[in-house]
Scaffold this motif. Structure first.
Motif, mmCIF file in Angstrom:
data_model
loop_
_atom_site.group_PDB
_atom_site.id
_atom_site.type_symbol
_atom_site.label_atom_id
_atom_site.label_comp_id
_atom_site.label_asym_id
_atom_site.label_seq_id
_atom_site.Cartn_x
_atom_site.Cartn_y
_atom_site.Cartn_z
ATOM 1 N N MET A 174 0.838 -1.205 0.000
ATOM 2 C CA MET A 174 0.000 0.000 0.000
ATOM 3 C C MET A 174 0.871 1.252 0.000
ATOM 4 S SD MET A 174 -3.157 -0.753 2.631
ATOM 5 C CE MET A 174 -2.115 -1.457 3.893
ATOM 6 N N ARG A 175 0.314 2.317 -0.517
ATOM 7 C CA ARG A 175 0.959 3.628 -0.446
ATOM 8 C C ARG A 175 0.370 4.328 0.784
ATOM 9 N NH1 ARG A 175 4.008 6.721 -3.914
ATOM 10 N NH2 ARG A 175 3.800 8.993 -3.742
ATOM 11 N N VAL A 176 1.185 4.453 1.813
ATOM 12 C CA VAL A 176 0.712 4.922 3.112
ATOM 13 C C VAL A 176 1.154 6.361 3.347
ATOM 14 C CG1 VAL A 176 0.759 4.531 5.608
ATOM 15 C CG2 VAL A 176 0.840 2.579 4.033
ATOM 16 N N LEU A 177 0.188 7.221 3.634
ATOM 17 C CA LEU A 177 0.501 8.581 4.067
ATOM 18 C C LEU A 177 0.777 8.533 5.562
ATOM 19 C CD1 LEU A 177 0.703 11.648 3.719
ATOM 20 C CD2 LEU A 177 -1.782 11.770 4.089
ATOM 21 N N LEU A 178 1.988 8.875 5.940
ATOM 22 C CA LEU A 178 2.400 8.899 7.345
ATOM 23 C C LEU A 178 2.587 10.337 7.775
ATOM 24 C CD1 LEU A 178 3.449 7.635 9.997
ATOM 25 C CD2 LEU A 178 5.714 7.494 8.914
ATOM 26 N N THR A 179 1.685 10.837 8.609
ATOM 27 C CA THR A 179 1.855 12.188 9.141
ATOM 28 C C THR A 179 2.747 12.110 10.386
ATOM 29 O OG1 THR A 179 -0.028 12.207 10.676
ATOM 30 C CG2 THR A 179 -0.480 12.701 8.350
ATOM 31 N N GLY A 180 3.469 13.200 10.637
ATOM 32 C CA GLY A 180 4.424 13.167 11.740
ATOM 33 C C GLY A 180 5.655 12.346 11.394
ATOM 34 N N SER A 181 5.997 12.301 10.109
ATOM 35 C CA SER A 181 7.072 11.424 9.638
ATOM 36 C C SER A 181 8.463 11.835 10.107
ATOM 37 C CB SER A 181 7.048 11.362 8.109
ATOM 38 O OG SER A 181 7.037 12.664 7.548
ATOM 39 N N SER A 182 8.641 13.088 10.521
ATOM 40 C CA SER A 182 9.949 13.534 11.014
ATOM 41 C C SER A 182 10.076 13.401 12.520
ATOM 42 C CB SER A 182 10.191 15.002 10.624
ATOM 43 O OG SER A 182 10.206 15.159 9.226
ATOM 44 N N GLY A 183 8.983 13.033 13.189
ATOM 45 C CA GLY A 183 8.993 12.961 14.645
ATOM 46 C C GLY A 183 9.619 11.687 15.180
ATOM 47 N N TRP A 184 9.599 11.560 16.489
ATOM 48 C CA TRP A 184 10.238 10.438 17.159
ATOM 49 C C TRP A 184 9.640 9.105 16.707
ATOM 50 C CZ3 TRP A 184 14.476 9.001 19.204
ATOM 51 C CH2 TRP A 184 14.555 7.941 20.114
ATOM 52 N N LEU A 185 8.320 8.998 16.694
ATOM 53 C CA LEU A 185 7.689 7.776 16.223
ATOM 54 C C LEU A 185 7.895 7.586 14.729
ATOM 55 C CD1 LEU A 185 5.848 5.305 16.603
ATOM 56 C CD2 LEU A 185 3.880 6.832 16.353
ATOM 57 N N GLY A 186 7.737 8.656 13.968
ATOM 58 C CA GLY A 186 7.833 8.561 12.519
ATOM 59 C C GLY A 186 9.154 8.019 12.037
ATOM 60 N N ARG A 187 10.246 8.395 12.682
ATOM 61 C CA ARG A 187 11.556 7.958 12.205
ATOM 62 C C ARG A 187 11.764 6.454 12.394
ATOM 63 N NH1 ARG A 187 15.820 11.021 16.049
ATOM 64 N NH2 ARG A 187 14.432 12.739 15.501
ATOM 65 N N PHE A 188 11.016 5.848 13.315
ATOM 66 C CA PHE A 188 11.069 4.397 13.489
ATOM 67 C C PHE A 188 10.009 3.688 12.660
ATOM 68 C CE2 PHE A 188 13.313 5.975 17.139
ATOM 69 C CZ PHE A 188 14.284 5.013 17.402
ATOM 70 N N LEU A 189 8.873 4.349 12.485
ATOM 71 C CA LEU A 189 7.758 3.717 11.787
ATOM 72 C C LEU A 189 7.980 3.660 10.275
ATOM 73 C CD1 LEU A 189 4.988 2.469 11.685
ATOM 74 C CD2 LEU A 189 3.988 4.730 12.133
ATOM 75 N N ALA A 190 8.524 4.717 9.679
ATOM 76 C CA ALA A 190 8.686 4.759 8.225
ATOM 77 C C ALA A 190 9.519 3.587 7.701
ATOM 78 C CB ALA A 190 9.284 6.095 7.792
ATOM 79 N N PRO A 191 10.712 3.327 8.244
ATOM 80 C CA PRO A 191 11.479 2.184 7.719
ATOM 81 C C PRO A 191 10.813 0.840 7.964
ATOM 82 C CG PRO A 191 12.611 3.183 9.601
ATOM 83 C CD PRO A 191 11.502 4.100 9.220
ATOM 84 N N ARG A 192 10.055 0.723 9.044
ATOM 85 C CA ARG A 192 9.344 -0.527 9.293
ATOM 86 C C ARG A 192 8.218 -0.732 8.281
ATOM 87 N NH1 ARG A 192 11.885 -0.150 14.116
ATOM 88 N NH2 ARG A 192 11.811 -1.952 15.541
ATOM 89 N N LEU A 193 7.552 0.350 7.914
ATOM 90 C CA LEU A 193 6.515 0.249 6.891
ATOM 91 C C LEU A 193 7.118 -0.220 5.565
ATOM 92 C CD1 LEU A 193 4.448 3.466 7.657
ATOM 93 C CD2 LEU A 193 3.530 1.133 7.654
ATOM 94 N N ARG A 194 8.262 0.343 5.188
ATOM 95 C CA ARG A 194 8.908 -0.073 3.942
ATOM 96 C C ARG A 194 9.333 -1.538 4.009
ATOM 97 N NH1 ARG A 194 11.104 5.217 4.191
ATOM 98 N NH2 ARG A 194 12.974 4.400 5.219
ATOM 99 N N ALA A 195 9.844 -1.942 5.163
ATOM 100 C CA ALA A 195 10.257 -3.343 5.312
ATOM 101 C C ALA A 195 9.074 -4.291 5.191
ATOM 102 C CB ALA A 195 10.953 -3.536 6.655
ATOM 103 N N ALA A 196 7.878 -3.792 5.529
ATOM 104 C CA ALA A 196 6.661 -4.602 5.415
ATOM 105 C C ALA A 196 6.075 -4.559 4.011
ATOM 106 C CB ALA A 196 5.623 -4.121 6.436
ATOM 107 N N GLY A 197 6.749 -3.854 3.087
ATOM 108 C CA GLY A 197 6.321 -3.841 1.702
ATOM 109 C C GLY A 197 5.501 -2.642 1.286
ATOM 110 N N HIS A 198 5.378 -1.627 2.164
ATOM 111 C CA HIS A 198 4.575 -0.452 1.838
ATOM 112 C C HIS A 198 5.451 0.674 1.296
ATOM 113 C CE1 HIS A 198 1.243 -2.377 3.848
ATOM 114 N NE2 HIS A 198 1.950 -2.501 4.953
ATOM 115 N N HIS A 199 4.837 1.540 0.523
ATOM 116 C CA HIS A 199 5.494 2.772 0.092
ATOM 117 C C HIS A 199 5.059 3.875 1.052
ATOM 118 C CE1 HIS A 199 7.259 5.725 -2.685
ATOM 119 N NE2 HIS A 199 6.243 6.494 -2.314
ATOM 120 N N VAL A 200 6.017 4.652 1.553
ATOM 121 C CA VAL A 200 5.721 5.672 2.559
ATOM 122 C C VAL A 200 5.788 7.063 1.947
ATOM 123 C CG1 VAL A 200 6.383 6.661 4.789
ATOM 124 C CG2 VAL A 200 6.656 4.197 4.379
ATOM 125 N N LEU A 201 4.735 7.809 2.137
ATOM 126 C CA LEU A 201 4.706 9.230 1.787
ATOM 127 C C LEU A 201 4.634 9.996 3.097
ATOM 128 C CD1 LEU A 201 4.474 11.509 -0.339
ATOM 129 C CD2 LEU A 201 1.989 11.204 -0.253
#
Length: 315
Positions: free
Chosen positions: A1-28
């Protein structure tokens, strides 16, 4: 899925974005501050910014952007309404128009803490789960997050937008802005007993919520490290927490003493994450037992601690 992640520069976002990609998603990524995983810089309170994101093609939303409790000292109450409530509404409406089938919202256990719970005036530890109430948030942060949760529920009921609300316990890396004793790592270690999780576990829970949302429909879940306590411990935890901890972990006192740490004298609240385990199928990987293992074996603590951390939006 192409996932819109808000707060992508924040503390949670910096850990969540690479995990989403590892799970096969595209992160915006969308954030008010620049970051490694942020492609759109702007506020969720601005409908034009949201439209820009959706014009790029979005299949699902994880809405982690927010003004938080420390921001109360920096921003007026109207800013909390604009970001936490209006921003959430903007995203929900865009997701509805796009025909999405899932929406994950990062909320907080803070909205469950009334002034009475905060002051720990009860003669027992207050046991908090998804059925606790009435909810009487004690500050603008909690009030606006609770309102945003209600918007997510409304869109699930009225528009069929499957929503998962994750009430996260503490996972910030910086020192507590209200408690100076015990100091940083000691306090975080203690909190893993009853009111904390790691940022890695918080990120993994969001991925589980993204995957499970269509099966859940709408659900609210407390996220915290599994507590070793039971409801039957509530009175003893308030009156003599070390006795309960030492019963469950006989080596804890000695390991703490060797580090120069102290166990909590009294525990006034416990977050129960059992509902997330049963329905969401998610259990935090890190618990208080991992703290004791690290102390015993001389390893680094299994959680992040950075007293100098400052949110990217404040730099």
């Amino acid at each position: 899925m192409r996932v819109l992640l808000t707060g992508s520069s924040g503390w949670l976002g910096r850990f969540l974005a690479p995990r989403l990609r590892a799970a096969g998603h595209h992160v915006l990524g969308l954030d008010v501050a620049a970051g490694a995983d942020t492609q759109i810089i702007g506020s969720v309170a601005n409908p034009g910014v949201i439209q820009n994101a959706f014009d790029r093609g979005v299949d699902a939303v994880i809405h982690a952007a927010s003004l938080h409790k420390p921001d109360i000292a920096r921003y007026p109450e109207q800013a909390f309404v604009d970001v936490n409530i209006t921003g959430t509404l903007n995203l929900l409406e865009a997701a509805r128009r796009a025909g999405h089938d899932r929406f994950v919202f990062t909320s907080t256990t803070s909205l469950m803490i009334s002034r009475a719970i905060r002051e720990e005036s009860a003669d027992h530890a207050v046991w908090l789960d998804e059925q606790s109430g009435p909810l009487l948030p004690r500050n603008i942060y909690g009030v606006t997050k609770l309102a945003a949760e209600s918007l997510c529920r409304l869109y699930a009921e009225n528009h069929g937008l499957n929503g998962v609300v994750l009430r996260t316990a503490r996972f910030f890396p910086e020192d507590d802005d209200t408690h100076a004793s015990p100091s940083g790592e000691n306090l975080k270690a203690n909190e893993l007993l009853h009111r904390r999780l790691t940022v890695e576990d918080a990120a993994d829970a969001h991925i589980a919520a993204l995957e499970r949302a269509p099966q859940i429909g709408f659900g609210t879940f407390i996220l915290s490290a599994p507590t070793p306590f039971s409801r039957e411990d509530a009175a003893a935890l308030k009156q003599d927490a070390p006795s309960v901890i030492n019963r469950l972990y006989p080596e804890a006192a000695a390991l703490y003493a060797a580090r120069g740490w102290t166990l909590p004298h009294s525990i006034g609240r416990v977050y129960d994450s059992g509902h997330a385990e049963r329905v969401l199928g998610f259990t935090c990987a890190t618990s208080f037992a991992d703290v004791l293992t690290a102390l015993r074996e001389g390893h680094p603590m299994p959680f992040a601690h950075d007293p100098t951390y400052l949110s990217p939006k404040e730099r």
